[in-house]
Design a protein around this motif. Sequence first.
Motif, PDB file in Angstrom:
ATOM      1  N   GLU A  86       0.814  -1.218   0.000  1.00 42.33           N
ATOM      2  CA  GLU A  86       0.000   0.000   0.000  1.00 42.33           C
ATOM      3  C   GLU A  86       0.844   1.264   0.000  1.00 42.33           C
ATOM      4  OE1 GLU A  86      -2.794  -0.269   3.186  1.00 42.33           O
ATOM      5  OE2 GLU A  86      -3.569  -2.190   2.477  1.00 42.33           O
ATOM      6  N   GLY A  87       2.131   1.143  -0.011  1.00 43.58           N
ATOM      7  CA  GLY A  87       3.023   2.293  -0.021  1.00 43.58           C
ATOM      8  C   GLY A  87       3.742   2.457   1.302  1.00 43.58           C
ATOM      9  N   PHE A  88       4.582   3.472   1.347  1.00 37.13           N
ATOM     10  CA  PHE A  88       5.415   3.733   2.519  1.00 37.13           C
ATOM     11  C   PHE A  88       4.582   4.342   3.640  1.00 37.13           C
ATOM     12  CE2 PHE A  88       8.128   6.636   4.961  1.00 37.13           C
ATOM     13  CZ  PHE A  88       9.049   5.726   5.443  1.00 37.13           C
ATOM     14  N   ASP A  89       4.689   3.782   4.822  1.00 37.95           N
ATOM     15  CA  ASP A  89       4.042   4.307   6.027  1.00 37.95           C
ATOM     16  C   ASP A  89       5.108   4.384   7.116  1.00 37.95           C
ATOM     17  OD1 ASP A  89       2.590   4.916   8.289  1.00 37.95           O
ATOM     18  OD2 ASP A  89       1.099   3.337   8.011  1.00 37.95           O
ATOM     19  N   PRO A  90       5.469   5.599   7.555  1.00 33.81           N
ATOM     20  CA  PRO A  90       6.547   5.731   8.548  1.00 33.81           C
ATOM     21  C   PRO A  90       6.225   5.084   9.898  1.00 33.81           C
ATOM     22  CG  PRO A  90       5.461   7.847   8.175  1.00 33.81           C
ATOM     23  CD  PRO A  90       4.899   6.890   7.173  1.00 33.81           C
ATOM     24  N   ASN A  91       4.959   4.779  10.142  1.00 33.06           N
ATOM     25  CA  ASN A  91       4.600   4.096  11.394  1.00 33.06           C
ATOM     26  C   ASN A  91       5.006   2.629  11.379  1.00 33.06           C
ATOM     27  OD1 ASN A  91       3.309   6.389  12.542  1.00 33.06           O
ATOM     28  ND2 ASN A  91       1.551   5.993  11.225  1.00 33.06           N
ATOM     29  N   PHE A  92       5.144   2.065  10.160  1.00 31.98           N
ATOM     30  CA  PHE A  92       5.450   0.643  10.042  1.00 31.98           C
ATOM     31  C   PHE A  92       6.717   0.347   9.245  1.00 31.98           C
ATOM     32  CE2 PHE A  92       0.763   0.864  10.408  1.00 31.98           C
ATOM     33  CZ  PHE A  92       0.626   0.175  11.595  1.00 31.98           C
ATOM     34  N   ASN A  93       7.176   1.320   8.446  1.00 30.22           N
ATOM     35  CA  ASN A  93       8.334   1.100   7.582  1.00 30.22           C
ATOM     36  C   ASN A  93       9.470   2.044   7.948  1.00 30.22           C
ATOM     37  OD1 ASN A  93       5.788   1.147   5.163  1.00 30.22           O
ATOM     38  ND2 ASN A  93       6.686  -0.721   5.940  1.00 30.22           N
ATOM     39  N   ASN A  94      10.680   1.575   7.705  1.00 33.64           N
ATOM     40  CA  ASN A  94      11.870   2.379   7.914  1.00 33.64           C
ATOM     41  C   ASN A  94      12.590   2.462   6.567  1.00 33.64           C
ATOM     42  OD1 ASN A  94      14.030   3.742   8.915  1.00 33.64           O
ATOM     43  ND2 ASN A  94      14.799   2.060  10.189  1.00 33.64           N
ATOM     44  N   VAL A 146       4.094  -2.678  16.858  1.00 36.17           N
ATOM     45  CA  VAL A 146       5.139  -3.049  15.905  1.00 36.17           C
ATOM     46  C   VAL A 146       6.257  -3.782  16.649  1.00 36.17           C
ATOM     47  CG1 VAL A 146       6.873  -2.177  14.288  1.00 36.17           C
ATOM     48  CG2 VAL A 146       4.613  -1.106  14.385  1.00 36.17           C
ATOM     49  N   ILE A 147       6.565  -4.971  16.163  1.00 34.88           N
ATOM     50  CA  ILE A 147       7.668  -5.746  16.743  1.00 34.88           C
ATOM     51  C   ILE A 147       8.975  -5.333  16.077  1.00 34.88           C
ATOM     52  CG2 ILE A 147       8.622  -8.069  17.042  1.00 34.88           C
ATOM     53  CD1 ILE A 147       5.671  -9.061  17.007  1.00 34.88           C
ATOM     54  N   ARG A 148       8.915  -5.217  14.732  1.00 37.19           N
ATOM     55  CA  ARG A 148      10.081  -4.773  13.967  1.00 37.19           C
ATOM     56  C   ARG A 148       9.570  -4.049  12.723  1.00 37.19           C
ATOM     57  NH1 ARG A 148      14.023  -9.231  11.607  1.00 37.19           N
ATOM     58  NH2 ARG A 148      12.465  -9.333   9.960  1.00 37.19           N
ATOM     59  N   HIS A 149      10.126  -2.875  12.455  1.00 39.99           N
ATOM     60  CA  HIS A 149       9.750  -2.110  11.267  1.00 39.99           C
ATOM     61  C   HIS A 149      10.348  -2.763  10.019  1.00 39.99           C
ATOM     62  CE1 HIS A 149       9.054   0.884  14.407  1.00 39.99           C
ATOM     63  NE2 HIS A 149       8.258   1.504  13.528  1.00 39.99           N
TER      64      HIS A 149
END
Length: 193
Positions: free
Chosen positions: A146-154, A183-186
């Motif tokens: 769904e694209g980049f989300d700073p809450n879940f992606n680094n 989140v356990i790991r981004h």
Amino acid sequence: MSKDKEELEKDLNEEIIEESVEENKEEVVEETKEENSEENELSLVKKYKEEIQKLKEELEVEKDKYLRQTAEYQNFKKRTAKEKEGIYTDACVDVLKEILPNLDNIERAIAAEGNIEALKQGVEMTLKGFQNSLEKLGVTEIETSEGFDPNFNNAIMHIEDPELGTNVVVEVFMKGYKRGDKVIRHSMVKTAN
């Protein structure tokens, strides 16, 4: 009981008695002035002693309540700490019960002899076992489609590409995982635009 508590209780006793003496002192003086007889003085002294005895008894009741409440609070703290430790231990055991069979499979794969296809098939089965274990524990992979989300992606890399839209995840270097909203790991990703 500690010395500090005993001293505090002794000071409290003395303070209550002194307050009572001051309050009753004025009454005693007034009554003595009005009726200057020995009988009245003896009566007042007796009344004063009874009042002191009554206050001492009330103080003992309050002191007992205080000591019981303090002991109950200490027991509550100990019990709560023990329960908290037990909950953590139980949670760790539940997770490890799910993970350990996968460790056994990896150890068997290392000990096994055979061709590369058989080894690859064993690794795929072990991977499937890990995924099933994570699913049972409520752990899900973080979606990057769904694209980049700073809450879940680094984002560890970024490229400019006019053919791609904004905040598009071009490549996933390391998958991210979450359990519920935690989140356990981004996910470690490469983004575009």
